[in-house]
Design a protein around this motif. Structure first.
Motif, PDB file in Angstrom:
ATOM      1  N   GLU A  75       2.272   4.450  -7.878  1.00  0.00           N
ATOM      2  CA  GLU A  75       2.105   3.500  -6.767  1.00  0.00           C
ATOM      3  C   GLU A  75       3.380   2.675  -6.566  1.00  0.00           C
ATOM      4  O   GLU A  75       3.804   2.425  -5.434  1.00  0.00           O
ATOM      5  CB  GLU A  75       0.957   2.513  -7.041  1.00  0.00           C
ATOM      6  N   LEU A 122       5.932   4.720  -4.838  1.00  0.00           N
ATOM      7  CA  LEU A 122       5.598   4.875  -3.416  1.00  0.00           C
ATOM      8  C   LEU A 122       6.065   3.646  -2.636  1.00  0.00           C
ATOM      9  O   LEU A 122       6.708   3.765  -1.580  1.00  0.00           O
ATOM     10  CB  LEU A 122       4.071   5.033  -3.296  1.00  0.00           C
ATOM     11  N   SER A 123       5.774   2.462  -3.170  1.00  0.00           N
ATOM     12  CA  SER A 123       6.215   1.229  -2.497  1.00  0.00           C
ATOM     13  C   SER A 123       7.737   1.147  -2.494  1.00  0.00           C
ATOM     14  O   SER A 123       8.342   0.718  -1.507  1.00  0.00           O
ATOM     15  CB  SER A 123       5.642  -0.006  -3.199  1.00  0.00           C
ATOM     16  N   CYS A 171      -1.430  -1.831 -11.170  1.00  0.00           N
ATOM     17  CA  CYS A 171      -0.960  -0.600 -10.545  1.00  0.00           C
ATOM     18  C   CYS A 171       0.062   0.069 -11.455  1.00  0.00           C
ATOM     19  O   CYS A 171       0.623  -0.556 -12.349  1.00  0.00           O
ATOM     20  CB  CYS A 171      -0.425  -0.836  -9.131  1.00  0.00           C
ATOM     21  N   VAL A 182       4.028  -6.121  -5.783  1.00  0.00           N
ATOM     22  CA  VAL A 182       4.010  -4.845  -6.497  1.00  0.00           C
ATOM     23  C   VAL A 182       4.447  -5.066  -7.953  1.00  0.00           C
ATOM     24  O   VAL A 182       3.830  -4.546  -8.887  1.00  0.00           O
ATOM     25  CB  VAL A 182       4.936  -3.808  -5.791  1.00  0.00           C
ATOM     26  N   ALA A 213       0.819  -1.219   0.000  1.00  0.00           N
ATOM     27  CA  ALA A 213       0.000   0.000   0.000  1.00  0.00           C
ATOM     28  C   ALA A 213       0.854   1.272   0.000  1.00  0.00           C
ATOM     29  O   ALA A 213       0.337   2.372  -0.166  1.00  0.00           O
ATOM     30  CB  ALA A 213      -0.912  -0.007   1.225  1.00  0.00           C
ATOM     31  N   GLY A 214       2.164   1.110   0.177  1.00  0.00           N
ATOM     32  CA  GLY A 214       3.058   2.273   0.197  1.00  0.00           C
ATOM     33  C   GLY A 214       2.865   3.135   1.430  1.00  0.00           C
ATOM     34  O   GLY A 214       3.110   4.342   1.400  1.00  0.00           O
ATOM     35  N   ASN A 215       2.455   2.515   2.523  1.00  0.00           N
ATOM     36  CA  ASN A 215       2.223   3.248   3.771  1.00  0.00           C
ATOM     37  C   ASN A 215       3.533   3.297   4.585  1.00  0.00           C
ATOM     38  O   ASN A 215       3.818   2.412   5.393  1.00  0.00           O
ATOM     39  CB  ASN A 215       1.103   2.539   4.557  1.00  0.00           C
TER      40      ASN A 215
END
Ligand code: B1M
Length: 213
Positions: free
Chosen positions: A59, A62-63, A55, A46, A11-13
């Protein structure tokens, strides 16, 4: 918690990934286990989603950045230089290629194993590899490529090292997702690593071989 970490990476959080990585370390989970069981499987997902069009670049980026942050946290815990003084490795991602997560991971594990790593970064040209070999006299040159279109630069670098009269002085190892043992052999490289752990084993063997010949 490892599954949660994998999902947070996908989720790239970054905040959650950093917190979970730190919590796992604090709870005694070895850094290699966090890497192998949670982070690398996340990047695999990913990659698969990118391939299937599920994706897109923002995204993935980000990951990728989130992964790099987690690697920075793990770095001090990835080996304690058990074989300190194994020699210098000049490492880089080849010209035209910006992918550096795998290459950086290889660098961290080499450093953890006791090599001095000169990381040239990404988009490294054949002539930059040659200049770095002149400057640092490494035992090993490591090239990484993630794009099928940039694999040709590995051959160019080997040719440039030969032309500069430096090929006999260094061992050359290659790796990256599209690289195979057969491709490495066809290039005339001395070694290949399918993953970072195998790269370290191969690097150690090559250096040991060089010192006994
Ligand atoms: Co890119 N990308 N990407 N990408 N990207 C791939 C490689 C791709 C397979 C995705 C896909 O289509 N499924 C595909 C290549 C297809 C091909 O060539 N056939 C691709 C593409 C097409 C592109 C762009 C062209 C997309 C575009 O712009 N249209 C573009 C190219 C930019 C450029 O380089 N000029 C691009 C851009 C990007 C991002 C910037 C968004 C980002 C990179 C961020 C960064 O690295 N800082 C990105 C990412 C993250 C990926 C995927 C999803 C993941 C790569 C990764 O970090 N994996 C990737 C898909 C995939 O590989 N499945 C993909 C995790 C890492 C730990 O593994 O790098 O394989 P890896 O490293 C491993 C081993 O290979 C080995 O050890 C490591 C650890 O185990 N290893 C070595 C690596 N180097 C080694 C060296 C050694 C020994 C072992 O010795 C020296």
């Amino acid at each position: 918690m490892k599954e949660q970490l994998t999902q947070a990476l996908i989720a790239g959080n970054a905040d959650l990934v950093n917190a979970l990585t730190q919590a796992l370390l604090a709870g005694g989970t070895p850094a290699r286990e966090i890497l192998d069981d949670a982070l690398l499987p996340g990047m695999e997902v990913v990659g698969a989603r990118m391939r299937s069009g599920e994706c897109f670049i923002p995204e993935v980026l980000l990951s990728a950045r989130t992964m790099q942050g987690a690697l920075d946290i793990l770095k001090p815990h990835l080996g304690e230089g058990e074989g300190a003084g194994l020699g210098t490795v000049v490492l880089g991602t080849v010209e035209g290629d910006l992918h550096d997560i795998g290459k950086n991971l290889v660098g961290m594990l080499l450093q953890g194993a006791g090599f001095t790593v000169v990381n040239l970064g990404t988009g490294v040209t054949a002539q930059q590899f040659v200049a770095a070999v002149r400057e640092h006299s490494p035992a090993l040159v490591g090239m990484s490529a993630l794009l099928t279109t940039t694999l040709t630069h590995m051959a160019e670098t080997l040719a440039a090292l030969k032309e500069a009269g430096l090929r006999e002085q260094v061992k050359v190892m290659v790796g990256g997702a599209p690289v195979t043992q057969a491709f490495a052999d066809s290039l005339g490289a001395d070694g290949y690593g399918a993953n970072a752990g195998m790269a370290v084993d191969r690097a150690k063997a090559l250096v040991a071989q060089a010192t006994t010949t």
